[in-house]
Design an enzyme around this catalytic site. Structure first.
Site, PDB file in Angstrom:
ATOM      1  CE  LYS A 183     -61.759   6.822  37.925  1.00 48.86           C
ATOM      2  NZ  LYS A 183     -61.167   6.312  39.081  1.00 48.86           N
ATOM      3  NE  ARG A 226     -64.091   1.216  35.486  1.00 47.76           N
ATOM      4  CZ  ARG A 226     -65.138   2.559  36.664  1.00 47.76           C
ATOM      5  NH1 ARG A 226     -65.732   3.435  35.889  1.00 47.76           N
ATOM      6  NH2 ARG A 226     -64.992   2.566  37.558  1.00 47.76           N
ATOM      7  NE  ARG A 282     -66.006   5.494  47.114  1.00 50.87           N
ATOM      8  CZ  ARG A 282     -65.896   5.520  46.366  1.00 50.87           C
ATOM      9  NH1 ARG A 282     -65.194   6.481  45.006  1.00 50.87           N
ATOM     10  NH2 ARG A 282     -65.738   4.737  45.400  1.00 50.87           N
ATOM     11  NE  ARG A 322     -69.252   3.835  44.712  1.00 52.21           N
ATOM     12  CZ  ARG A 322     -68.987   4.352  43.526  1.00 52.21           C
ATOM     13  NH1 ARG A 322     -68.626   5.255  43.625  1.00 52.21           N
ATOM     14  NH2 ARG A 322     -68.201   3.106  43.249  1.00 52.21           N
ATOM     15  NE  ARG A 353     -65.374  -0.317  42.371  1.00 51.67           N
ATOM     16  CZ  ARG A 353     -65.134   0.746  43.297  1.00 51.67           C
ATOM     17  NH1 ARG A 353     -65.245   0.498  45.115  1.00 51.67           N
ATOM     18  NH2 ARG A 353     -65.233   2.276  42.920  1.00 51.67           N
TER      19      ARG A 353
HETATM   20  P1  AMP Z   1     -67.134   4.424  39.302  1.00 47.46           P
HETATM   21  O1  AMP Z   1     -68.575   5.557  40.553  1.00 47.46           O
HETATM   22  O2  AMP Z   1     -66.105   4.851  38.429  1.00 47.46           O
HETATM   23  O3  AMP Z   1     -66.290   3.359  40.046  1.00 47.46           O
HETATM   24  O4  AMP Z   1     -67.958   2.950  38.825  1.00 47.46           O
HETATM   25  C1  AMP Z   1     -69.067   2.008  39.419  1.00 47.46           C
HETATM   26  C2  AMP Z   1     -69.309   1.221  38.941  1.00 47.46           C
HETATM   27  O5  AMP Z   1     -70.215   1.474  37.122  1.00 47.46           O
HETATM   28  C3  AMP Z   1     -68.411   0.097  37.925  1.00 47.46           C
HETATM   29  O6  AMP Z   1     -67.551  -0.705  39.161  1.00 47.46           O
HETATM   30  C4  AMP Z   1     -69.203  -0.082  37.140  1.00 47.46           C
HETATM   31  O7  AMP Z   1     -69.547  -1.710  37.146  1.00 47.46           O
HETATM   32  C5  AMP Z   1     -70.111   0.592  36.080  1.00 47.46           C
HETATM   33  N1  AMP Z   1     -68.898   1.338  35.622  1.00 47.46           N
HETATM   34  C6  AMP Z   1     -68.914   3.177  35.422  1.00 47.46           C
HETATM   35  N2  AMP Z   1     -68.280   2.719  33.876  1.00 47.46           N
HETATM   36  C7  AMP Z   1     -68.070   2.025  33.245  1.00 47.46           C
HETATM   37  C8  AMP Z   1     -67.844   1.943  32.602  1.00 47.46           C
HETATM   38  N3  AMP Z   1     -67.169   2.681  31.139  1.00 47.46           N
HETATM   39  N4  AMP Z   1     -67.258   1.088  31.512  1.00 47.46           N
HETATM   40  C9  AMP Z   1     -67.925  -0.433  32.193  1.00 47.46           C
HETATM   41  N5  AMP Z   1     -68.640   0.172  33.627  1.00 47.46           N
HETATM   42  C10 AMP Z   1     -68.684   0.480  34.137  1.00 47.46           C
END
Ligand code: AMP
Length: 218
Positions: free
Chosen positions: A13, A88, A127, A160, A171
């Site tokens: 994404k 999400r 990554r 990360r 996750r």
């Molecule tokens: P991502 O970079 O999209 O994988 O997001 C990293 C982390 O941020 C996720 O594992 C969640 O802990 C938090 N996060 C990001 N977007 C959301 C969302 N829409 N709802 C809840 N937590 C989020």
């Protein structure tokens, strides 16, 4: 143009969002990236989000929703935007629908990037990201020219905290339990566009372009 970029962690994404944003001239709103910036800057939002994120759990809905609401009301979103990593949960999707209706904005489509679980684990565990400019690499598929150093800005690459094995497992479980039901929500509304994303970034982007139509910028 308003699109939601959907799919499990590691589906691409972020990579595709950056390309779409550059080609179509719309900002990408990545809730994960906003949280990471806040964690790095030690803001109150970052302090709340940090523990959830490092464990691989979702941040509570009310926090994320407020953040998105504020962000999409900024002037650069007037001509459209991409949502990366939001919504999400079903609750987030429902709140977003109300929020956009009130603003008179319509979602054009939800791009669902579909990738096998084995491939996701391979992508996430390999990554590496640049903490300074945000460029993303993969130790095998997209290695930097010099190991551990960003090609773009010369900073040291990082892994990360949530790309560690235990957090990756959490996750993917969170995705299955809370996020994948959102697919049915958008399918019912006729917005879902499924993309086979077990492919290279260029191949995936070609599939995206076929859905979005010709770019207006670049
Ligand atoms: P991502 O970079 O999209 O994988 O997001 C990293 C982390 O941020 C996720 O594992 C969640 O802990 C938090 N996060 C990001 N977007 C959301 C969302 N829409 N709802 C809840 N937590 C989020």
């Amino acid at each position: 143009m308003v699109y939601v970029l959907f799919g499990p962690p590691g589906a691409g994404k972020g990579t595709q969002g950056a390309r779409i944003a550059a080609q179509y001239g719309v900002p990408t709103i990545s809730t994960g990236a906003i949280f990471r910036d806040n964690v790095a800057a030690g803001t109150p939002l970052g302090l709340v989000a940090k523990d959830y994120m490092s464990r691989g759990q979702l941040v509570p809905d009310e926090i994320v929703v407020q953040l998105v609401k504020d962000r999409i009301s900024e002037p650069d979103c007037a001509g459209g935007f991409l949502l990366d990593g939001f919504p999400r949960t079903i609750n987030q999707a429902e709140i977003l629908e109300v929020m956009l209706n009130e603003a008179g904005v319509r979602i054009d489509g939800v791009l669902d990037f579909e990738v096998d679980e084995e491939e996701l684990i391979r992508r996430l565990s390999g990554r590496r990201t640049c903490g300074k400019c945000g460029a993303t690499y993969h130790i095998e598929a997209v290695p930097p020219r010099k190991a551990g150093i960003c090609d773009q800005c010369g900073s040291e690459l990082e892994q990360r905290a949530d790309d560690m094995p235990e957090a990756i497992r959490t996750r993917l479980r969170e995705y299955q339990a809370k996020t994948s039901p959102v697919l049915a929500f958008y399918r019912e509304r006729g917005l879902l566009r499924e993309i086979n994303a077990n492919a290279t970034p260029d191949e995936i982007y070609a599939r995206v372009e076929a859905i979005l139509g010709p770019a207006t910028v670049g």
